[in-house]
Design a protein around this motif. Structure first.
Motif, PDB file in Angstrom:
ATOM      1  N   VAL A   5     -40.800 142.543  37.009  1.00 52.10           N
ATOM      2  CA  VAL A   5     -40.164 142.706  38.331  1.00 52.10           C
ATOM      3  C   VAL A   5     -40.391 144.088  38.023  1.00 52.10           C
ATOM      4  N   VAL A   6     -40.963 144.277  39.925  1.00 51.20           N
ATOM      5  CA  VAL A   6     -40.681 145.485  40.016  1.00 51.20           C
ATOM      6  C   VAL A   6     -40.105 146.462  40.467  1.00 51.20           C
ATOM      7  N   ASN A   7     -38.985 147.372  39.810  1.00 53.46           N
ATOM      8  CA  ASN A   7     -37.695 147.437  40.248  1.00 53.46           C
ATOM      9  C   ASN A   7     -37.622 149.386  40.618  1.00 53.46           C
ATOM     10  N   HIS A   8     -37.655 149.008  42.607  1.00 53.34           N
ATOM     11  CA  HIS A   8     -37.930 150.762  43.335  1.00 53.34           C
ATOM     12  C   HIS A   8     -37.453 150.341  44.271  1.00 53.34           C
ATOM     13  N   PRO A   9     -36.800 151.212  44.837  1.00 50.16           N
ATOM     14  CA  PRO A   9     -35.348 150.913  46.734  1.00 50.16           C
ATOM     15  C   PRO A   9     -37.521 150.475  47.682  1.00 50.16           C
ATOM     16  N   LEU A  10     -38.161 151.574  47.024  1.00 52.98           N
ATOM     17  CA  LEU A  10     -39.256 151.061  48.644  1.00 52.98           C
ATOM     18  C   LEU A  10     -39.454 149.689  48.471  1.00 52.98           C
ATOM     19  N   VAL A  11     -39.708 149.331  47.028  1.00 58.30           N
ATOM     20  CA  VAL A  11     -39.970 147.884  46.719  1.00 58.30           C
ATOM     21  C   VAL A  11     -38.490 146.787  48.004  1.00 58.30           C
ATOM     22  N   GLN A  25     -45.221 139.110  63.247  1.00 62.32           N
ATOM     23  CA  GLN A  25     -45.877 139.004  62.516  1.00 62.32           C
ATOM     24  C   GLN A  25     -46.717 140.332  62.387  1.00 62.32           C
ATOM     25  N   PRO A  26     -46.756 141.175  63.406  1.00 63.13           N
ATOM     26  CA  PRO A  26     -47.782 142.420  63.147  1.00 63.13           C
ATOM     27  C   PRO A  26     -47.099 143.212  61.928  1.00 63.13           C
ATOM     28  N   VAL A  27     -45.868 143.254  62.187  1.00 64.63           N
ATOM     29  CA  VAL A  27     -44.706 143.995  60.859  1.00 64.63           C
ATOM     30  C   VAL A  27     -44.656 143.164  59.699  1.00 64.63           C
ATOM     31  N   PHE A  28     -45.057 142.298  60.181  1.00 61.06           N
ATOM     32  CA  PHE A  28     -45.265 141.444  58.775  1.00 61.06           C
ATOM     33  C   PHE A  28     -46.131 141.740  57.657  1.00 61.06           C
ATOM     34  N   ARG A  29     -47.221 141.587  58.882  1.00 56.53           N
ATOM     35  CA  ARG A  29     -48.646 142.286  57.783  1.00 56.53           C
ATOM     36  C   ARG A  29     -48.735 143.509  57.627  1.00 56.53           C
ATOM     37  N   LYS A  30     -48.080 144.155  58.229  1.00 53.63           N
ATOM     38  CA  LYS A  30     -48.264 145.743  57.355  1.00 53.63           C
ATOM     39  C   LYS A  30     -47.055 145.799  56.515  1.00 53.63           C
ATOM     40  N   LEU A  31     -45.955 145.825  56.552  1.00 58.29           N
ATOM     41  CA  LEU A  31     -44.893 145.171  55.531  1.00 58.29           C
ATOM     42  C   LEU A  31     -45.991 144.919  54.233  1.00 58.29           C
ATOM     43  N   VAL A  32     -46.306 143.660  53.885  1.00 60.04           N
ATOM     44  CA  VAL A  32     -47.260 143.601  52.614  1.00 60.04           C
ATOM     45  C   VAL A  32     -48.257 144.200  52.191  1.00 60.04           C
ATOM     46  N   ASP A  33     -48.680 144.345  53.420  1.00 59.59           N
ATOM     47  CA  ASP A  33     -49.917 145.507  53.044  1.00 59.59           C
ATOM     48  C   ASP A  33     -49.645 146.881  51.748  1.00 59.59           C
ATOM     49  N   GLU A  34     -48.691 147.551  52.822  1.00 60.50           N
ATOM     50  CA  GLU A  34     -47.472 148.286  52.051  1.00 60.50           C
ATOM     51  C   GLU A  34     -46.307 148.113  50.737  1.00 60.50           C
ATOM     52  N   LEU A  35     -46.398 146.951  50.719  1.00 59.00           N
ATOM     53  CA  LEU A  35     -45.798 146.346  49.521  1.00 59.00           C
ATOM     54  C   LEU A  35     -46.427 146.436  48.184  1.00 59.00           C
ATOM     55  N   VAL A  36     -47.475 145.544  48.416  1.00 60.52           N
ATOM     56  CA  VAL A  36     -48.704 145.146  47.215  1.00 60.52           C
ATOM     57  C   VAL A  36     -49.319 146.236  47.485  1.00 60.52           C
ATOM     58  N   LEU A  39     -46.885 147.246  44.435  1.00 62.66           N
ATOM     59  CA  LEU A  39     -47.267 146.035  43.456  1.00 62.66           C
ATOM     60  C   LEU A  39     -48.271 146.705  42.016  1.00 62.66           C
ATOM     61  N   ALA A  40     -49.297 147.092  43.356  1.00 61.18           N
ATOM     62  CA  ALA A  40     -50.867 147.459  42.447  1.00 61.18           C
ATOM     63  C   ALA A  40     -50.392 148.656  42.147  1.00 61.18           C
ATOM     64  N   TYR A  41     -49.790 149.483  42.099  1.00 60.98           N
ATOM     65  CA  TYR A  41     -49.529 150.403  41.342  1.00 60.98           C
ATOM     66  C   TYR A  41     -48.805 149.947  40.093  1.00 60.98           C
ATOM     67  N   GLU A  42     -48.135 149.556  39.464  1.00 58.07           N
ATOM     68  CA  GLU A  42     -47.854 148.765  38.022  1.00 58.07           C
ATOM     69  C   GLU A  42     -48.764 148.191  37.611  1.00 58.07           C
ATOM     70  N   ALA A  43     -48.932 147.186  38.503  1.00 56.16           N
ATOM     71  CA  ALA A  43     -50.230 145.657  38.029  1.00 56.16           C
ATOM     72  C   ALA A  43     -51.198 146.472  36.965  1.00 56.16           C
ATOM     73  N   THR A  44     -51.707 148.232  37.554  1.00 57.89           N
ATOM     74  CA  THR A  44     -53.022 148.682  37.062  1.00 57.89           C
ATOM     75  C   THR A  44     -52.510 149.606  35.943  1.00 57.89           C
ATOM     76  N   ARG A  45     -51.202 149.809  35.319  1.00 61.83           N
ATOM     77  CA  ARG A  45     -51.449 150.111  34.235  1.00 61.83           C
ATOM     78  C   ARG A  45     -52.029 150.193  32.624  1.00 61.83           C
ATOM     79  N   GLY A  46     -52.816 148.505  33.264  1.00 62.21           N
ATOM     80  CA  GLY A  46     -53.278 148.617  32.245  1.00 62.21           C
ATOM     81  C   GLY A  46     -55.096 148.829  32.317  1.00 62.21           C
TER      82      GLY A  46
END
Length: 213
Positions: A5-11, A25-36, A39-46
């Motif tokens: 679970v990515v524990n970060h204030p921006l998340v 909807q437009p803001v929702f799409r942008k937020l998903v994009d930014e949030l992923v 998450l990808a930063y943590e997911a690609t540690r390995g």
């Protein structure tokens, strides 16, 4: 299966706006994009890397580059498409495959209705994108599908997960001889009687793309 679970204030900040039913909807799409991307930063540690010799303007040195073959990013249609650009922003050299999963209403088992993937995934690290881990059936089926094609390291990236989905995914993957990780922004309270995550954020696909008529 390791759950992170990515524990970060921006998340937390972006996730709160995603949950808000008044986020359009437009803001929702942008937020998903930014949030992923976070998450990808943590997911690609390995992610697999190799050393590479380079010369800086001052001196030679040994640096790091992503190993071959390139990581394969696999969004699960349709909602996973909304996560793709956020992932590719962090790993632009990744290759992309697509996988459509649906539940068979008679057997209640996940089945594949569309795919665009290499026939042989031997030696490939795969990153599976699906916003919501609710019951776990579709995500578990997708992981099994990739393993059957030879993938040997899989990380699933979800925005939200329910405890029931995590438990089922763990059970579905228990016998796999392949490392599998799950990276999420939050684990919510439960599933309701119709299979929605509570408190959740509603139907991610509908909020990204609208209702399919």
């Amino acid at each position: 299966m390791e759950v992170r679970v990515v524990n970060h204030p921006l998340v937390d900040h972006k996730l709160t706006h995603l949950r808000n039913k008044n986020t359009d909807q437009p803001v929702f799409r942008k937020l998903v994009d930014e949030l992923v991307t976070l998450l990808a930063y943590e997911a690609t540690r390995g992610v697999r890397v190799n050393p590479v010799d380079i010369e800086t303007p001052v001196a030679p040195m040994t640096g790091t580059k992503l190993a071959d073959p390139a990581p394969l990013v696999v969004p699960i249609l349709r909602a996973g498409l909304g996560m793709l650009e956020g992932m590719l922003r962090l790993v632009p050299t990744a290759e992309v495959g697509f996988l459509g999963m649906i539940r068979d209403e008679e057997t209640l088992q996940p089945m594949t209705y569309a795919e665009r993937l290499p026939a042989d995934l031997s030696g490939r690290q795969c990153y599976v994108l699906d916003p919501m881990l609710a019951t776990g059936g579709s995500l578990g089926g997708a992981v099994q599908y990739l393993v059957d094609r030879g993938a040997d390291d899989i990380t699933c990236i979800c925005i939200l997960a329910a405890p029931e989905g995590i438990e089922r995914l763990h059970d579905l993957l228990a016998d796999l001889k392949v490392p599998c990780n799950l990276v999420v922004a939050a684990v919510d309270e439960k599933l309701n009687e119709v299979g929605y995550i509570v408190p959740g954020l509603g139907d991610a696909g509908d909020r990204l793309y609208g209702l399919a008529q």
